[in-house]
Design a protein around this motif. Structure first.
Motif, PDB file in Angstrom:
ATOM      1  N   MET A 192       0.841  -1.200   0.000  1.00  0.00           N
ATOM      2  CA  MET A 192       0.000   0.000   0.000  1.00  0.00           C
ATOM      3  C   MET A 192       0.879   1.255   0.000  1.00  0.00           C
ATOM      4  SD  MET A 192      -3.102  -0.937  -0.185  1.00  0.00           S
ATOM      5  CE  MET A 192      -4.043   0.524   0.251  1.00  0.00           C
ATOM      6  N   PHE A 193       0.331   2.319  -0.515  1.00  0.00           N
ATOM      7  CA  PHE A 193       1.058   3.578  -0.569  1.00  0.00           C
ATOM      8  C   PHE A 193       0.604   4.502   0.563  1.00  0.00           C
ATOM      9  CE2 PHE A 193       1.128   1.908  -4.829  1.00  0.00           C
ATOM     10  CZ  PHE A 193       2.390   2.206  -5.290  1.00  0.00           C
ATOM     11  N   THR A 194       1.575   5.165   1.178  1.00  0.00           N
ATOM     12  CA  THR A 194       1.224   6.156   2.198  1.00  0.00           C
ATOM     13  C   THR A 194       1.215   7.537   1.538  1.00  0.00           C
ATOM     14  OG1 THR A 194       3.494   6.626   2.804  1.00  0.00           O
ATOM     15  CG2 THR A 194       2.411   4.782   3.951  1.00  0.00           C
ATOM     16  N   LYS A 195       0.694   8.506   2.257  1.00  0.00           N
ATOM     17  CA  LYS A 195       0.696   9.868   1.724  1.00  0.00           C
ATOM     18  C   LYS A 195       2.133  10.327   1.450  1.00  0.00           C
ATOM     19  CE  LYS A 195      -1.039  14.481   2.447  1.00  0.00           C
ATOM     20  NZ  LYS A 195      -1.690  15.435   3.331  1.00  0.00           N
ATOM     21  N   GLN A 196       3.058   9.952   2.338  1.00  0.00           N
ATOM     22  CA  GLN A 196       4.466  10.317   2.149  1.00  0.00           C
ATOM     23  C   GLN A 196       5.038   9.714   0.868  1.00  0.00           C
ATOM     24  OE1 GLN A 196       6.372  12.665   3.518  1.00  0.00           O
ATOM     25  NE2 GLN A 196       4.472  13.128   4.589  1.00  0.00           N
ATOM     26  N   ASP A 197       4.606   8.472   0.531  1.00  0.00           N
ATOM     27  CA  ASP A 197       5.064   7.841  -0.722  1.00  0.00           C
ATOM     28  C   ASP A 197       4.619   8.681  -1.927  1.00  0.00           C
ATOM     29  OD1 ASP A 197       6.177   5.650   0.600  1.00  0.00           O
ATOM     30  OD2 ASP A 197       4.294   4.516   0.508  1.00  0.00           O
ATOM     31  N   TYR A 198       3.351   9.118  -1.881  1.00  0.00           N
ATOM     32  CA  TYR A 198       2.844   9.934  -2.987  1.00  0.00           C
ATOM     33  C   TYR A 198       3.610  11.251  -3.078  1.00  0.00           C
ATOM     34  CZ  TYR A 198      -1.199   6.810  -3.179  1.00  0.00           C
ATOM     35  OH  TYR A 198      -2.007   5.715  -3.305  1.00  0.00           O
ATOM     36  N   ILE A 199       3.822  11.874  -1.904  1.00  0.00           N
ATOM     37  CA  ILE A 199       4.526  13.158  -1.896  1.00  0.00           C
ATOM     38  C   ILE A 199       5.937  12.978  -2.451  1.00  0.00           C
ATOM     39  CG2 ILE A 199       5.551  14.919  -0.357  1.00  0.00           C
ATOM     40  CD1 ILE A 199       2.964  14.739   1.315  1.00  0.00           C
ATOM     41  N   HIS A 200       6.608  11.906  -2.022  1.00  0.00           N
ATOM     42  CA  HIS A 200       7.972  11.654  -2.493  1.00  0.00           C
ATOM     43  C   HIS A 200       7.992  11.436  -4.019  1.00  0.00           C
ATOM     44  CE1 HIS A 200      12.120  10.468  -2.435  1.00  0.00           C
ATOM     45  NE2 HIS A 200      11.831   9.315  -2.997  1.00  0.00           N
ATOM     46  N   TYR A 201       7.026  10.662  -4.508  1.00  0.00           N
ATOM     47  CA  TYR A 201       6.962  10.393  -5.949  1.00  0.00           C
ATOM     48  C   TYR A 201       6.753  11.687  -6.743  1.00  0.00           C
ATOM     49  CZ  TYR A 201       5.147   8.609 -10.393  1.00  0.00           C
ATOM     50  OH  TYR A 201       4.931   8.366 -11.727  1.00  0.00           O
ATOM     51  N   PHE A 202       5.821  12.525  -6.294  1.00  0.00           N
ATOM     52  CA  PHE A 202       5.569  13.762  -7.034  1.00  0.00           C
ATOM     53  C   PHE A 202       6.679  14.789  -6.842  1.00  0.00           C
ATOM     54  CE2 PHE A 202       1.507  11.783  -7.668  1.00  0.00           C
ATOM     55  CZ  PHE A 202       1.201  12.165  -8.964  1.00  0.00           C
ATOM     56  N   GLU A 203       7.389  14.715  -5.714  1.00  0.00           N
ATOM     57  CA  GLU A 203       8.579  15.563  -5.552  1.00  0.00           C
ATOM     58  C   GLU A 203       9.640  15.175  -6.586  1.00  0.00           C
ATOM     59  OE1 GLU A 203       8.766  16.909  -0.843  1.00  0.00           O
ATOM     60  OE2 GLU A 203       9.804  15.105  -1.474  1.00  0.00           O
ATOM     61  N   GLN A 204       9.766  13.867  -6.831  1.00  0.00           N
ATOM     62  CA  GLN A 204      10.724  13.411  -7.853  1.00  0.00           C
ATOM     63  C   GLN A 204      10.317  13.932  -9.237  1.00  0.00           C
ATOM     64  OE1 GLN A 204      10.537   9.124  -7.114  1.00  0.00           O
ATOM     65  NE2 GLN A 204      12.696   9.201  -6.575  1.00  0.00           N
ATOM     66  N   LEU A 205       9.002  13.876  -9.529  1.00  0.00           N
ATOM     67  CA  LEU A 205       8.527  14.389 -10.829  1.00  0.00           C
ATOM     68  C   LEU A 205       8.798  15.891 -10.935  1.00  0.00           C
ATOM     69  CD1 LEU A 205       5.093  12.605 -11.457  1.00  0.00           C
ATOM     70  CD2 LEU A 205       7.391  11.816 -11.963  1.00  0.00           C
ATOM     71  N   GLY A 206       8.549  16.612  -9.847  1.00  0.00           N
ATOM     72  CA  GLY A 206       8.810  18.056  -9.834  1.00  0.00           C
ATOM     73  C   GLY A 206      10.280  18.339 -10.074  1.00  0.00           C
ATOM     74  N   HIS A 207      11.124  17.532  -9.456  1.00  0.00           N
ATOM     75  CA  HIS A 207      12.573  17.697  -9.646  1.00  0.00           C
ATOM     76  C   HIS A 207      12.957  17.491 -11.117  1.00  0.00           C
ATOM     77  CE1 HIS A 207      16.840  16.894  -9.536  1.00  0.00           C
ATOM     78  NE2 HIS A 207      16.602  15.695 -10.030  1.00  0.00           N
ATOM     79  N   VAL A 208      12.404  16.443 -11.741  1.00  0.00           N
ATOM     80  CA  VAL A 208      12.718  16.160 -13.151  1.00  0.00           C
ATOM     81  C   VAL A 208      12.309  17.343 -14.034  1.00  0.00           C
ATOM     82  CG1 VAL A 208      12.084  14.702 -15.137  1.00  0.00           C
ATOM     83  CG2 VAL A 208      12.611  13.645 -12.948  1.00  0.00           C
ATOM     84  N   GLU A 209      11.105  17.853 -13.805  1.00  0.00           N
ATOM     85  CA  GLU A 209      10.617  18.962 -14.631  1.00  0.00           C
ATOM     86  C   GLU A 209      11.462  20.223 -14.432  1.00  0.00           C
ATOM     87  OE1 GLU A 209       8.660  18.468 -16.966  1.00  0.00           O
ATOM     88  OE2 GLU A 209       7.890  16.517 -16.367  1.00  0.00           O
ATOM     89  N   ARG A 210      11.783  20.524 -13.174  1.00  0.00           N
ATOM     90  CA  ARG A 210      12.609  21.714 -12.912  1.00  0.00           C
ATOM     91  C   ARG A 210      13.986  21.553 -13.539  1.00  0.00           C
ATOM     92  NH1 ARG A 210      10.136  21.620  -7.807  1.00  0.00           N
ATOM     93  NH2 ARG A 210      11.757  20.245  -7.035  1.00  0.00           N
ATOM     94  N   TYR A 211      14.547  20.336 -13.427  1.00  0.00           N
ATOM     95  CA  TYR A 211      15.878  20.061 -13.963  1.00  0.00           C
ATOM     96  C   TYR A 211      15.901  20.307 -15.476  1.00  0.00           C
ATOM     97  CZ  TYR A 211      20.099  17.335 -15.024  1.00  0.00           C
ATOM     98  OH  TYR A 211      21.326  16.942 -15.477  1.00  0.00           O
ATOM     99  N   MET A 212      14.874  19.776 -16.169  1.00  0.00           N
ATOM    100  CA  MET A 212      14.812  19.950 -17.628  1.00  0.00           C
ATOM    101  C   MET A 212      14.652  21.428 -17.972  1.00  0.00           C
ATOM    102  SD  MET A 212      12.317  16.949 -18.900  1.00  0.00           S
ATOM    103  CE  MET A 212      12.403  15.269 -18.367  1.00  0.00           C
ATOM    104  N   LEU A 213      13.741  22.069 -17.265  1.00  0.00           N
ATOM    105  CA  LEU A 213      13.437  23.470 -17.537  1.00  0.00           C
ATOM    106  C   LEU A 213      14.659  24.365 -17.303  1.00  0.00           C
ATOM    107  CD1 LEU A 213      11.187  25.341 -18.311  1.00  0.00           C
ATOM    108  CD2 LEU A 213      10.311  25.219 -15.999  1.00  0.00           C
ATOM    109  N   CYS A 214      15.373  24.134 -16.217  1.00  0.00           N
ATOM    110  CA  CYS A 214      16.543  24.972 -15.902  1.00  0.00           C
ATOM    111  C   CYS A 214      17.657  24.739 -16.924  1.00  0.00           C
ATOM    112  CB  CYS A 214      17.043  24.680 -14.488  1.00  0.00           C
ATOM    113  SG  CYS A 214      15.877  25.242 -13.228  1.00  0.00           S
ATOM    114  N   ASN A 215      17.874  23.469 -17.308  1.00  0.00           N
ATOM    115  CA  ASN A 215      18.921  23.184 -18.298  1.00  0.00           C
ATOM    116  C   ASN A 215      18.622  23.861 -19.628  1.00  0.00           C
ATOM    117  OD1 ASN A 215      20.766  21.698 -16.882  1.00  0.00           O
ATOM    118  ND2 ASN A 215      19.782  19.746 -17.303  1.00  0.00           N
TER     119      ASN A 215
END
Lengths: 79, 162
Positions: free
Chosen positions: B1-24
């Motif tokens: 099962m997924f906890t709220k923290q798991d979801y937050i961590h997953y979407f934080e990773q997605l946010g990081h990927v998008e910011r990384y691409m955008l900044c580069n």
């Protein structure tokens, strides 16, 4: 301005980043348990977002591949 | 099962990927002069801005709706740009570059491959990608840091009172 080699390195890095992002977006799309705590309508919205991110990253990966080919084939050395 | 923290961590990773691409891409766009390559990257950049907004949207309405009010109260803005970070305590510590995640009048949330212990006093030079206002220079202290993907940290820095 930027030299051809540096631009190619940047484009290859961009392609690599997009290719690594695609499985991250797709990771839970077919999981029964993922998002099961959310309301059904929220599950649909979140999955739509993930599908869109995945689809457009695939498109970006192809765009980076095309740019790499264009730059590699060109005689131009400064961009 | 997924906890709220798991979801937050997953979407934080997605946010990081998008910011990384955008900044580069943003870093590259300011240097490119070739119109064909520049236009193609500009289109990708516009998509990345949209993707990043979608990820932030998931946080706002699905993952952390209780924090929306808090964000409004602190007038936090998702402003993207580079942040040059220099320790004001360690003379021999080389400056390093991070990326702005969001900004409020009280502080900044930034991403970087290095971070400092809580309480470290730093000087930051912030250059914006998506804002027309002038670059800024502020001092402040690290309050918290969290590793969101291996070797990449997200940190909160509180500005010194000017």
């Amino acid at each position: 301005m930027i030299a051809k080699d540096e631009l190619l390195n940047f484009l290859k890095k961009g392609l690599n980043t997009e290719e690594k992002a695609i499985p991250l977006y797709a990771k839970y799309l077919n999981s029964t348990f993922f998002l099961s705590d959310f309301k059904p309508e929220d599950q649909v919205r979140i999955k739509e977002v993930l599908m869109l991110l995945k689809k457009e990253s695939e498109f970006h990966a192809r765009a980076f591949e095309n740019l790499i080919r264009t730059v590699e084939r060109s005689d131009k050395n400064v961009y | 099962m997924f906890t709220k923290q798991d979801y937050i961590h997953y979407f934080e990773q997605l946010g990081h990927v998008e910011r990384y691409m955008l900044c580069n891409i943003s870093n590259m766009l300011v240097r490119l002069t070739d119109p064909q390559i520049k236009n193609a990257l500009q289109k990708i950049s516009e998509d990345e801005i949209k993707h990043y907004a979608f990820v932030l949207g998931v946080f706002a309405w699905a993952l952390e709706p209780d924090r929306v009010q808090e964000r409004r109260m602190s007038a936090r803005e998702h402003s993207l740009g580079t942040v040059g970070i220099q320790s004001l305590e360690k003379e021999n510590h080389a400056p390093f570059q991070g990326y702005c995640v969001n900004l409020s009048k009280n502080g900044i949330c930034l991403e970087s491959v290095q971070t400092f212990r809580a309480g470290e006093h730093v000087l930051m030079k912030i250059k914006w990608y998506n804002r027309s206002d002038a670059d800024i220079e502020r001092s402040g202290k690290f309050i918290w840091a969290k590793e969101i993907v291996p070797g990449f940290f997200i940190s909160g820095v509180e500005f010194d009172i000017q």
